[in-house]
Design a protein around this motif. Structure first.
Motif, PDB file in Angstrom:
ATOM      1  N   ILE A   1      13.834   2.768  -3.072  1.00 45.36           N
ATOM      2  CA  ILE A   1      13.234   3.560  -4.148  1.00 45.36           C
ATOM      3  C   ILE A   1      14.023   4.855  -4.355  1.00 45.36           C
ATOM      4  O   ILE A   1      14.590   5.412  -3.401  1.00 45.36           O
ATOM      5  N   ARG A   2      14.093   5.315  -5.599  1.00 39.77           N
ATOM      6  CA  ARG A   2      14.825   6.538  -5.938  1.00 39.77           C
ATOM      7  C   ARG A   2      13.978   7.761  -5.584  1.00 39.77           C
ATOM      8  O   ARG A   2      13.086   8.165  -6.318  1.00 39.77           O
ATOM      9  N   LYS A   3      14.290   8.382  -4.451  1.00 42.58           N
ATOM     10  CA  LYS A   3      13.537   9.563  -4.025  1.00 42.58           C
ATOM     11  C   LYS A   3      13.766  10.733  -4.983  1.00 42.58           C
ATOM     12  O   LYS A   3      12.855  11.539  -5.222  1.00 42.58           O
ATOM     13  N   ASP A   4      14.978  10.828  -5.555  1.00 43.26           N
ATOM     14  CA  ASP A   4      15.235  11.925  -6.484  1.00 43.26           C
ATOM     15  C   ASP A   4      14.381  11.789  -7.741  1.00 43.26           C
ATOM     16  O   ASP A   4      13.913  12.791  -8.303  1.00 43.26           O
ATOM     17  N   TRP A   5      14.133  10.559  -8.178  1.00 39.58           N
ATOM     18  CA  TRP A   5      13.270  10.362  -9.339  1.00 39.58           C
ATOM     19  C   TRP A   5      11.824  10.712  -8.992  1.00 39.58           C
ATOM     20  O   TRP A   5      11.113  11.301  -9.819  1.00 39.58           O
ATOM     21  N   LEU A   6      11.400  10.353  -7.792  1.00 33.80           N
ATOM     22  CA  LEU A   6      10.050  10.741  -7.370  1.00 33.80           C
ATOM     23  C   LEU A   6       9.906  12.259  -7.393  1.00 33.80           C
ATOM     24  O   LEU A   6       8.900  12.803  -7.880  1.00 33.80           O
ATOM     25  N   ASP A   7      10.919  12.958  -6.868  1.00 31.83           N
ATOM     26  CA  ASP A   7      10.866  14.425  -6.836  1.00 31.83           C
ATOM     27  C   ASP A   7      10.832  14.997  -8.249  1.00 31.83           C
ATOM     28  O   ASP A   7      10.088  15.955  -8.526  1.00 31.83           O
ATOM     29  N   ASN A   8      11.630  14.422  -9.158  1.00 31.76           N
ATOM     30  CA  ASN A   8      11.652  14.916 -10.536  1.00 31.76           C
ATOM     31  C   ASN A   8      10.293  14.780 -11.214  1.00 31.76           C
ATOM     32  O   ASN A   8       9.923  15.604 -12.065  1.00 31.76           O
ATOM     33  N   LEU A   9       9.560  13.740 -10.837  1.00 29.26           N
ATOM     34  CA  LEU A   9       8.257  13.485 -11.458  1.00 29.26           C
ATOM     35  C   LEU A   9       7.099  14.044 -10.641  1.00 29.26           C
ATOM     36  O   LEU A   9       5.936  13.897 -11.034  1.00 29.26           O
ATOM     37  N   GLY A  10       7.410  14.681  -9.511  1.00 28.01           N
ATOM     38  CA  GLY A  10       6.361  15.242  -8.669  1.00 28.01           C
ATOM     39  C   GLY A  10       5.491  14.173  -8.025  1.00 28.01           C
ATOM     40  O   GLY A  10       4.294  14.393  -7.805  1.00 28.01           O
ATOM     41  N   MET A  11       6.088  13.032  -7.697  1.00 28.88           N
ATOM     42  CA  MET A  11       5.333  11.924  -7.112  1.00 28.88           C
ATOM     43  C   MET A  11       5.736  11.715  -5.656  1.00 28.88           C
ATOM     44  O   MET A  11       6.816  12.131  -5.226  1.00 28.88           O
ATOM     45  N   GLU A  12       4.847  11.072  -4.905  1.00 29.89           N
ATOM     46  CA  GLU A  12       5.103  10.759  -3.507  1.00 29.89           C
ATOM     47  C   GLU A  12       5.508   9.291  -3.366  1.00 29.89           C
ATOM     48  O   GLU A  12       5.316   8.480  -4.277  1.00 29.89           O
ATOM     49  N   ILE A  13       6.075   8.960  -2.211  1.00 34.14           N
ATOM     50  CA  ILE A  13       6.413   7.563  -1.937  1.00 34.14           C
ATOM     51  C   ILE A  13       5.128   6.740  -1.930  1.00 34.14           C
ATOM     52  O   ILE A  13       4.165   7.092  -1.239  1.00 34.14           O
ATOM     53  N   PRO A  14       5.056   5.663  -2.705  1.00 28.91           N
ATOM     54  CA  PRO A  14       3.815   4.878  -2.788  1.00 28.91           C
ATOM     55  C   PRO A  14       3.500   4.172  -1.477  1.00 28.91           C
ATOM     56  O   PRO A  14       4.398   3.707  -0.773  1.00 28.91           O
ATOM     57  N   THR A  15       2.226   4.103  -1.168  1.00 29.11           N
ATOM     58  CA  THR A  15       1.778   3.428   0.053  1.00 29.11           C
ATOM     59  C   THR A  15       0.787   2.310  -0.237  1.00 29.11           C
ATOM     60  O   THR A  15       0.367   1.612   0.685  1.00 29.11           O
ATOM     61  N   THR A  16       0.401   2.141  -1.507  1.00 30.63           N
ATOM     62  CA  THR A  16      -0.493   1.053  -1.900  1.00 30.63           C
ATOM     63  C   THR A  16       0.099   0.363  -3.123  1.00 30.63           C
ATOM     64  O   THR A  16       0.998   0.902  -3.790  1.00 30.63           O
ATOM     65  N   THR A  17      -0.412  -0.809  -3.446  1.00 31.37           N
ATOM     66  CA  THR A  17       0.087  -1.527  -4.620  1.00 31.37           C
ATOM     67  C   THR A  17      -0.234  -0.770  -5.904  1.00 31.37           C
ATOM     68  O   THR A  17       0.565  -0.778  -6.852  1.00 31.37           O
ATOM     69  N   ASP A  18      -1.387  -0.109  -5.960  1.00 25.44           N
ATOM     70  CA  ASP A  18      -1.729   0.676  -7.155  1.00 25.44           C
ATOM     71  C   ASP A  18      -0.760   1.843  -7.332  1.00 25.44           C
ATOM     72  O   ASP A  18      -0.312   2.134  -8.451  1.00 25.44           O
ATOM     73  N   GLU A  19      -0.442   2.516  -6.233  1.00 26.28           N
ATOM     74  CA  GLU A  19       0.505   3.630  -6.310  1.00 26.28           C
ATOM     75  C   GLU A  19       1.895   3.126  -6.696  1.00 26.28           C
ATOM     76  O   GLU A  19       2.623   3.788  -7.443  1.00 26.28           O
ATOM     77  N   PHE A  20       2.270   1.956  -6.199  1.00 18.94           N
ATOM     78  CA  PHE A  20       3.566   1.386  -6.551  1.00 18.94           C
ATOM     79  C   PHE A  20       3.628   1.084  -8.051  1.00 18.94           C
ATOM     80  O   PHE A  20       4.646   1.339  -8.707  1.00 18.94           O
ATOM     81  N   TYR A  21       2.530   0.569  -8.593  1.00 18.04           N
ATOM     82  CA  TYR A  21       2.472   0.308 -10.037  1.00 18.04           C
ATOM     83  C   TYR A  21       2.631   1.613 -10.822  1.00 18.04           C
ATOM     84  O   TYR A  21       3.377   1.667 -11.809  1.00 18.04           O
ATOM     85  N   ASP A  22       1.937   2.661 -10.374  1.00 15.78           N
ATOM     86  CA  ASP A  22       2.023   3.949 -11.069  1.00 15.78           C
ATOM     87  C   ASP A  22       3.455   4.482 -11.059  1.00 15.78           C
ATOM     88  O   ASP A  22       3.934   5.037 -12.062  1.00 15.78           O
ATOM     89  N   VAL A  23       4.144   4.318  -9.930  1.00 12.50           N
ATOM     90  CA  VAL A  23       5.529   4.780  -9.839  1.00 12.50           C
ATOM     91  C   VAL A  23       6.422   3.979 -10.779  1.00 12.50           C
ATOM     92  O   VAL A  23       7.258   4.539 -11.500  1.00 12.50           O
ATOM     93  N   MET A  24       6.267   2.652 -10.791  1.00 18.36           N
ATOM     94  CA  MET A  24       7.076   1.827 -11.693  1.00 18.36           C
ATOM     95  C   MET A  24       6.835   2.205 -13.151  1.00 18.36           C
ATOM     96  O   MET A  24       7.771   2.262 -13.957  1.00 18.36           O
ATOM     97  N   TYR A  25       5.579   2.464 -13.487  1.00 17.10           N
ATOM     98  CA  TYR A  25       5.253   2.844 -14.869  1.00 17.10           C
ATOM     99  C   TYR A  25       5.914   4.174 -15.224  1.00 17.10           C
ATOM    100  O   TYR A  25       6.510   4.325 -16.298  1.00 17.10           O
ATOM    101  N   ALA A  26       5.809   5.139 -14.292  1.00 16.89           N
ATOM    102  CA  ALA A  26       6.400   6.455 -14.547  1.00 16.89           C
ATOM    103  C   ALA A  26       7.924   6.372 -14.616  1.00 16.89           C
ATOM    104  O   ALA A  26       8.560   7.033 -15.454  1.00 16.89           O
ATOM    105  N   PHE A  27       8.529   5.574 -13.756  1.00 17.43           N
ATOM    106  CA  PHE A  27       9.983   5.402 -13.790  1.00 17.43           C
ATOM    107  C   PHE A  27      10.434   4.810 -15.124  1.00 17.43           C
ATOM    108  O   PHE A  27      11.543   5.080 -15.592  1.00 17.43           O
ATOM    109  N   THR A  28       9.575   4.004 -15.741  1.00 19.29           N
ATOM    110  CA  THR A  28       9.926   3.363 -17.004  1.00 19.29           C
ATOM    111  C   THR A  28       9.704   4.280 -18.203  1.00 19.29           C
ATOM    112  O   THR A  28      10.533   4.334 -19.126  1.00 19.29           O
ATOM    113  N   HIS A  29       8.616   5.045 -18.190  1.00 18.17           N
ATOM    114  CA  HIS A  29       8.197   5.760 -19.400  1.00 18.17           C
ATOM    115  C   HIS A  29       8.313   7.279 -19.341  1.00 18.17           C
ATOM    116  O   HIS A  29       8.233   7.934 -20.388  1.00 18.17           O
ATOM    117  N   ASP A  30       8.485   7.863 -18.158  1.00 18.37           N
ATOM    118  CA  ASP A  30       8.398   9.323 -18.045  1.00 18.37           C
ATOM    119  C   ASP A  30       9.747  10.000 -17.804  1.00 18.37           C
ATOM    120  O   ASP A  30       9.793  11.117 -17.272  1.00 18.37           O
TER     121      ASP A  30
END
Length: 241
Positions: A175-204
């Motif tokens: 996973i791109r940690k720099d993208w997580l930092d840019n979006l103020g997100m944490e490393i996902p630990t659940t499937t719901d959080e993983f979905y949220d990260v994928m959505y944000a990586f695509t649209h934000d």
């Protein structure tokens, strides 16, 4: 068909091969006295005084130049186990075809690599392979095989081969940690959080360039990543782990 003498010797050979590294480590560490070392030498000499036992193996190869009998590792295994190995390597691209031809010929090697295919199941039901179920408990290492995986590879409740174990964590999602930092997100630990990260990586716009040029996830054509993802939902991977 593999006779019982071959079966028992193959199991013994397997155990000895597994123990090879441990035995060498003990010797290098100086844990053995001269007396125990002499006993070991005597046992080895006694073992090698017998004629090498011939074992034929058919397995696949992923490289254009598989090991040969001249390989130091090959020779070391033969010397340590007092065996003569006859290994036929078949390119993985046509291994299934060669496997079926070998079964049809009736001239089976001592050991053969296989998946749980319909051809193998039919051959087992026709009596081409020995039932190992009652023998596994007689060997220290084989008795510790995973019961769940043994059940998954069993045919009509019996085990006819030894599975190739893989660690559960041998592949992972990167996973791109720099993208997580840019979006103020944490490393996902659940499937719901993983979905949220994928959505944000695509649209934000995680790379911050103002362009709609990012995607949430990339998966290779190789099915390995799906093996990982399906375990998140309680589904076993294709090895049954």
């Amino acid at each position: 068909m593999i006779n019982k003498k071959s079966l028992l010797l193959l199991l013994f050979t397997f155990l000895i091969s597994v123990m090879l590294v441990a035995c060498n480590d003990d010797s290098d560490a100086g844990g053995s006295s001269n007396e125990s070392g002499n006993e070991s030498d005597t046992e080895t000499n006694d073992n090698n005084s017998e004629e090498p036992y011939e074992i034929s193996i058919v397995t696949n190869s992923y490289t254009p130049e598989p090991p040969t009998p001249e390989s130091p590792a090959w020779q070391a295994i033969e010397d340590f186990t007092n065996t003569k190995l006859d290994i036929t390597y078949v390119p993985s691209s046509n291994y299934e075809e060669r496997f079926n031809i070998t079964l049809a010929s009736g001239d089976l090697p001592s050991m053969i690599l296989t998946n749980k295919t319909s051809s193998f199941i039919n051959a087992v039901q026709d009596g081409a392979f020995w039932d190992l179920t009652d023998h596994l408990a007689d060997y220290e290492n084989l008795s510790q095989l995973n019961d769940i995986v043994k059940n998954n590879i069993s045919i009509d409740g019996s085990v006819y081969g030894l599975y190739r174990a893989r660690p559960l964590g041998r592949m992972a999602v990167t996973i791109r940690k720099d993208w997580l930092d840019n979006l103020g997100m944490e490393i996902p630990t659940t499937t719901d959080e993983f979905y949220d990260v994928m959505y944000a990586f695509t649209h934000d716009d995680p790379d911050g360039n103002g362009q709609n040029d990012t995607v949430g996830t990339i998966v290779s054509e190789y099915p390995g990543p799906w093996d990982i993802m399906q375990t998140w939902f309680g589904v076993p991977n294709k090895w049954g782990d």
